[in-house]
Design a protein around this motif. Structure first.
Motif, PDB file in Angstrom:
ATOM      1  N   ALA A 476       0.835  -1.193   0.000  1.00  0.00           N
ATOM      2  CA  ALA A 476       0.000   0.000   0.000  1.00  0.00           C
ATOM      3  C   ALA A 476       0.868   1.240   0.000  1.00  0.00           C
ATOM      4  N   PRO A 477       0.484   2.308  -0.749  1.00  0.00           N
ATOM      5  CA  PRO A 477       1.309   3.514  -0.793  1.00  0.00           C
ATOM      6  C   PRO A 477       1.354   4.191   0.561  1.00  0.00           C
ATOM      7  N   MET A 478       2.498   4.846   0.846  1.00  0.00           N
ATOM      8  CA  MET A 478       2.630   5.585   2.089  1.00  0.00           C
ATOM      9  C   MET A 478       1.745   6.824   2.051  1.00  0.00           C
ATOM     10  N   SER A 479       1.353   7.288   3.227  1.00  0.00           N
ATOM     11  CA  SER A 479       0.547   8.496   3.286  1.00  0.00           C
ATOM     12  C   SER A 479       1.436   9.708   3.052  1.00  0.00           C
ATOM     13  N   VAL A 502       8.852   5.783  -3.221  1.00  0.00           N
ATOM     14  CA  VAL A 502       7.720   5.051  -3.779  1.00  0.00           C
ATOM     15  C   VAL A 502       7.621   5.385  -5.265  1.00  0.00           C
ATOM     16  N   LEU A 503       7.761   4.341  -6.097  1.00  0.00           N
ATOM     17  CA  LEU A 503       7.782   4.537  -7.545  1.00  0.00           C
ATOM     18  C   LEU A 503       6.438   4.273  -8.192  1.00  0.00           C
ATOM     19  N   GLY A 504       5.513   3.674  -7.460  1.00  0.00           N
ATOM     20  CA  GLY A 504       4.209   3.356  -8.019  1.00  0.00           C
ATOM     21  C   GLY A 504       3.536   2.321  -7.151  1.00  0.00           C
ATOM     22  N   ALA A 508       8.871   0.181  -5.009  1.00  0.00           N
ATOM     23  CA  ALA A 508       9.645   1.166  -4.254  1.00  0.00           C
ATOM     24  C   ALA A 508      11.126   0.884  -4.433  1.00  0.00           C
ATOM     25  N   ARG A 509      11.921   1.953  -4.306  1.00  0.00           N
ATOM     26  CA  ARG A 509      13.379   1.817  -4.339  1.00  0.00           C
ATOM     27  C   ARG A 509      13.896   2.146  -2.945  1.00  0.00           C
ATOM     28  N   VAL A 510      14.742   1.267  -2.421  1.00  0.00           N
ATOM     29  CA  VAL A 510      15.295   1.447  -1.077  1.00  0.00           C
ATOM     30  C   VAL A 510      16.798   1.666  -1.195  1.00  0.00           C
ATOM     31  N   ALA A 517      18.063  -1.038  -3.799  1.00  0.00           N
ATOM     32  CA  ALA A 517      17.272  -2.248  -4.038  1.00  0.00           C
ATOM     33  C   ALA A 517      15.916  -1.832  -4.581  1.00  0.00           C
ATOM     34  N   ASP A 518      15.588  -2.312  -5.782  1.00  0.00           N
ATOM     35  CA  ASP A 518      14.259  -2.077  -6.352  1.00  0.00           C
ATOM     36  C   ASP A 518      13.343  -3.212  -5.910  1.00  0.00           C
ATOM     37  N   CYS A 519      12.315  -2.859  -5.173  1.00  0.00           N
ATOM     38  CA  CYS A 519      11.422  -3.855  -4.579  1.00  0.00           C
ATOM     39  C   CYS A 519      10.035  -3.743  -5.191  1.00  0.00           C
ATOM     40  N   SER A 520       9.418  -4.883  -5.432  1.00  0.00           N
ATOM     41  CA  SER A 520       8.056  -4.894  -5.958  1.00  0.00           C
ATOM     42  C   SER A 520       7.338  -6.124  -5.447  1.00  0.00           C
TER      43      SER A 520
END
Length: 642
Positions: A476-479, A502-504, A508-510, A517-520
Motif C-alpha cells: 500500500a502507498p505511504m501516506s 515510492v515509484l508506483g 519502491a526503491r530502497v 534495491a528495487d522492490c516490488s
C-alpha cells in the motif's frame, strides 16, 4: 476407559494429552498457577482449577492440591505428563490412596529406577549391559576422586536422582574434579533435593540412543529406538527415529535389553530405556550400555508415534484403565523416518541462555506437526522451561524427512523473543548430521559455525525498511503528498538508515548506504532487484521481522525515545530473572577476566557469571538468596584507569 482425567502439568505436554482425550471422548481438567491463568492448556481443557503461585513448589509440585482438585471435579485419574511430579513415587501412592488412578507406572517401579546407582545394579542383575563406573553410597569427595582415578579420565559426574542434564559435569583432568563435583552437587541439591552423585566412564565418541518401551505390568514390548545424540549442555536439541546406521542385529539386541529392563520391574505404561553407545566403529551389539530409565512419557515421544502410527497417550490411558497390552512385538510397524526439533526461547550467542518475552507473532507451517503450549500474544515466563514448541516431521526416508525438517524450520516464524530457530536450521544443514555421522560432541565441536549469526543481505534489509515504513501489507502507498516527484521517506532501524522512494503501486526503491534495491510485489510475493525473495515481512510493536529463509529482527528506532546505554563495562548484569545462589567475591578483591563472580539459578539451570575484564571489585550489590530481575546489577568493578 475413563470418563474424566486431571492433567497434573502445563504447557505443550498438557495440550498434547488433551488432544488425545478429545479424540477418545474423555473430559479433561487442567490445573494452573498464577502465571498460567490464561495459558493455552487452560483454555483447551473442559475445566480448570487454580492451584497456587507461579513457582513450581507453590503450584505444580503441590501434590495434595492437585489430588484435591481431581476429587473436587470428579476426575477418576491423574496424568502427570513429564517433569514435576511424574516420577515422584510418593505422589503415586497419594493418588492411589485417594481412590484415584495414576496414569503411569507403580511407585515401586519408579523407585527402582529413580536412583541411577541402584538402577544400574538392578540392570546388571537382569543381564542388561551397564557403563563402567562407581555407584556406591560413599559420597566422600576423596573417595569419589579415587573412584574417578580408577575408572580413568575422562569421567562424568552425574546426580543419582533426576535427569535433563542437571547435576551432570564432564571432568577431563584430575585437577578439575573437586570444582566440578561441588558444582554438580549444588545443582543436584537445587533440582532434586539430593546432592548424591555417581561417577561413570565417559565414552569418547558417544551416541545417545534410547528405546521406547511399553508394559502392562506383566509383559512389555519396545517401539524401536530414537537417536538423541544432538545435545548441548546435556540437553537434547534434535531427536530422530530410527537411529541412523542402525542394523537389525543391533536393534534386536537393544530392544531385547530394554524389554528385559522393563519386565524386571513389572513396568506399566510408557517408559524409555536410555543407552550410551560407542559409535567409534559403527553400531555394534557389544558397544551399548544402560544409562538410566525414564519412568514416564518422554518429550521426544512424537517421533516414535510418527514411525509406528501409535498414539502413546492413548495406550497410556487404555492400560491405566485396566486393559491389557494386546500388541505383540511383531505387530508394531516401523515406517519411514521422523525428526523432532525443540524450539526454545533462548539467546544462542550468549551461550544458550534461557530468554523471556511476549510472542508478538507465532506461525507454524502446514505439513509439520507442532506440539506447543503457547499462542501469539502469550508470554514466555521465567518460572518454567522456555520451550516454545516441538516441530515434528515424517518422511519415507531419512533424506526426505530431513528435507522436510529444513523446510519446516525455514517456514516457522517467531517474534517477540530471541529463539534458537536459526541454530536449529544450521544443525539441519550440517554436513555431518546430514550424513548421519552424529555423536553427543557434534554441537560442541562445531559450535562456532552453528551459532554464527548470518548478516542480513541487501534484500533482507530493504524489506525490513519497507516493513518499518508500513509497506508490508500488500504494498500500500505511504501516506503524504509530493508535487512532481516520487514520495520519499527515511526510516531508521537497528544499525541502519534507509531512504525509500515510492515509484508506483507495489513498487519502491530502497537506498541503504551506497546500495540500492528495487522492490516490488507480484501475486503477493516480494521481488528484490528482479529476483524473488521468498520472504515474509511481519511488523510487531517496536520490531520488524523478515522471515524465510532465515529469521531477522530489526528494532524500530525512535529518536524521541532512546534508552540510555548500560553503565560501561564495570557492571555485571543479570542476563535473566533468577535467584542468586552464590557470590564468590567481595569489595576490594582483585579479579581476572573469566573469574567466577556469582551463580544465578534460572529456568531450572545454574548459570555462572564471570568477570568481563581484569579489575578490582568496587561493590557487591546482591546477596545469596536474592531474587533479581533481568538487567539487575550484581557486581561493580572499579573504573579502569585512563
Amino acid at each position: 476407559m475413563f470418563n474424566k482425567i486431571l492433567i497434573a502439568n502445563r504447557g505443550e505436554i498438557a495440550c498434547r494429552v488433551i488432544d488425545t482425550c478429545r479424540r477418545l471422548g474423555v473430559a479433561t481438567v487442567a490445573v494452573y498457577s498464577n502465571a498460567d491463568a490464561t495459558a493455552r492448556h487452560v483454555a483447551m481443557a473442559d475445566e480448570a482449577v487454580h492451584i497456587g503461585g507461579p513457582a513450581p513448589k507453590d503450584s505444580y509440585l503441590k501434590g495434595d492440591e492437585i489430588i484435591a482438585a481431581a476429587k473436587a471435579t470428579g476426575a477418576e485419574a491423574i496424568h502427570p505428563g513429564y517433569g514435576f511430579l511424574s516420577e515422584n513415587p510418593g505422589f503415586v501412592e497419594a493418588v492411589e490412596n485417594a481412590g484415584l488412578t495414576f496414569i503411569g507406572p507403580s511407585a515401586k517401579a519408579i523407585r527402582a529406577m529413580g536412583l541411577k546407582d541402584a538402577a544400574k545394579a538392578l540392570m546388571e542383575e537382569a543381564g542388561v549391559p551397564v557403563v563402567p563406573g562407581y555407584h556406591g553410597d560413599n559420597q566422600d569427595p576423596e573417595h569419589l576422586a579415587g573412584a574417578a582415578d580408577t575408572i580413568g579420565y575422562p569421567v562424568l559426574i552425574k546426580a543419582v536422582a533426576g535427569g535433563g542434564g542437571k547435576g551432570m559435569r564432564l571432568v577431563e583432568r584430575p585437577e578439575e574434579f573437586d570444582e566440578k563435583l561441588t558444582s554438580a552437587r549444588g545443582e543436584a541439591e537445587t533440582a532434586f533435593g539430593n546432592p548424591a552423585v555417581l561417577i561413570e566412564k565417559y565414552v569418547q565418541k558417544p551416541r545417545h540412543i534410547e528405546v521406547q518401551v511399553f508394559g502392562d505390568g506383566t509383559r512389555a514390548v519396545h517401539l524401536y529406538e530414537r537417536d538423541c545424540s544432538l545435545q548441548r549442555r546435556h540437553q537434547k536439541v534434535i531427536e530422530e527415529a530410527p537411529a541412523p546406521g542402525m542394523t537389525e542385529e543391533m536393534r534386536a539386541a537393544m530392544g531385547q535389553a530394554a524389554v528385559r529392563a522393563a519386565e524386571a520391574i513389572g513396568y506399566k505404561g510408557a517408559g524409555t530405556v536410555e543407552f550410551i553407545v560407542d559409535g567409534s566403529d559403527g553400531l555394534r551389539p557389544d558397544r551399548f550400555w544402560f544409562m538410566e530409565m525414564n519412568t514416564r512419557l518422554q518429550v521426544e515421544h512424537p517421533v516414535t508415534e510418527a514411525i509406528t502410527g501409535i498414539d502413546l497417550v492413548e495406550w497410556q490411558l487404555r492400560v491405566a484403565s485396566g486393559e491389557p497390552l494386546t500388541s505383540q512385538q511383531e505387530d508394531i510397524p516401523l515406517k519411514g523416518h521422523a525428526f523432532e526439533a525443540r524450539l526454545y526461547a533462548e539467546d544462542v550467542p550468549a551461550g544458550f541462555l534461557p530468554a523471556t518475552g511476549t510472542l508478538t507473532h507465532l506461525h507454524f507451517p502446514e505439513g509439520a506437526r507442532a506440539d506447543t503450549g503457547v499462542r501469539p500474544g502469550d508470554t514466555i515466563s521465567p518460572w518454567y522451561d522456555p520451550m516454545i514448541a516441538k516441530v515434528i516431521v515424517h518422511g519415507a526416508t531419512r533424506a526426505i524427512a530431513l528435507s522436510k525438517l529444513r523446510a519446516a524450520l525455514e517456514d516457522t516464524e517467531v517474534a517477540g523473543s530471541v529463539t534458537n530457530l536459526s541454530f536449529l536450521a544450521a544443525l539441519a544443514r550440517h554436513e555431518g548430521f546430514r550424513a548421519g555421522d552424529v555423536d553427543t560432541g557434534l554441537i560442541a565441536r562445531d559450535l562456532g559455525p552453528l551459532t554464527e549469526a548470518a548478516a542480513p543481505d541487501l534484500a533482507v534489509r530493504a524489506l525490513a525498511a519497507l516493513g518499518a515504513a508500513g509497506l508490508a501489507e500488500g504494498g500500500a502507498p505511504m501516506s503524504g503528498f509530493t508535487l512532481w516527484a516520487p514520495l520519499k521517506r527515511t526510516v531508521a532501524l537497528d544499525g541502519m538508515t534507509a531512504l525509500i522512494e515510492v515509484l508506483g503501486p507495489c513498487r519502491a526503491r530502497v537506498s541503504i548506504d551506497d546500495e540500492k534495491a528495487d522492490c516490488s510485489m507480484t501475486a503477493g510475493a516480494w521481488w528484490v532487484n528482479g529476483r524473488p525473495s521468498g520472504a515474509r515481512i511481519v511488523l510487531t510493536p517496536g520490531t520488524v521481522s523478515v522471515f524465510g529463509p532465515g529469521a531477522y529482527h530489526f528494532g524500530l528506532t525512535d529518536s524521541l525515545d532512546r534508552q540510555s546505554a548500560a553503565a560501561g563495562g564495570g557492571l555485571t548484569l543479570s542476563p535473566m530473572p533468577g535467584l542468586v545462589k552464590a557470590v564468590y567475591v567481595q569489595a576490594g578483591q582483585a579479579v581476572a577476566a573469566g573469574d567466577r563472580l556469582a551463580v544465578l539459578e534460572a529456568m531450572k539451570m545454574e548459570h555462572t557469571l564471570t568477570a568481563a575484564r581484569d579489575g578490582t571489585v568496587a561493590e557487591v550489590l546482591v546477596t545469596p538468596g536474592a531474587q533479581v530481575e533481568a538487567g539487575a546489577a550484581l557486581v561493580r568493578l572499579e573504573e579502569e584507569e585512563a
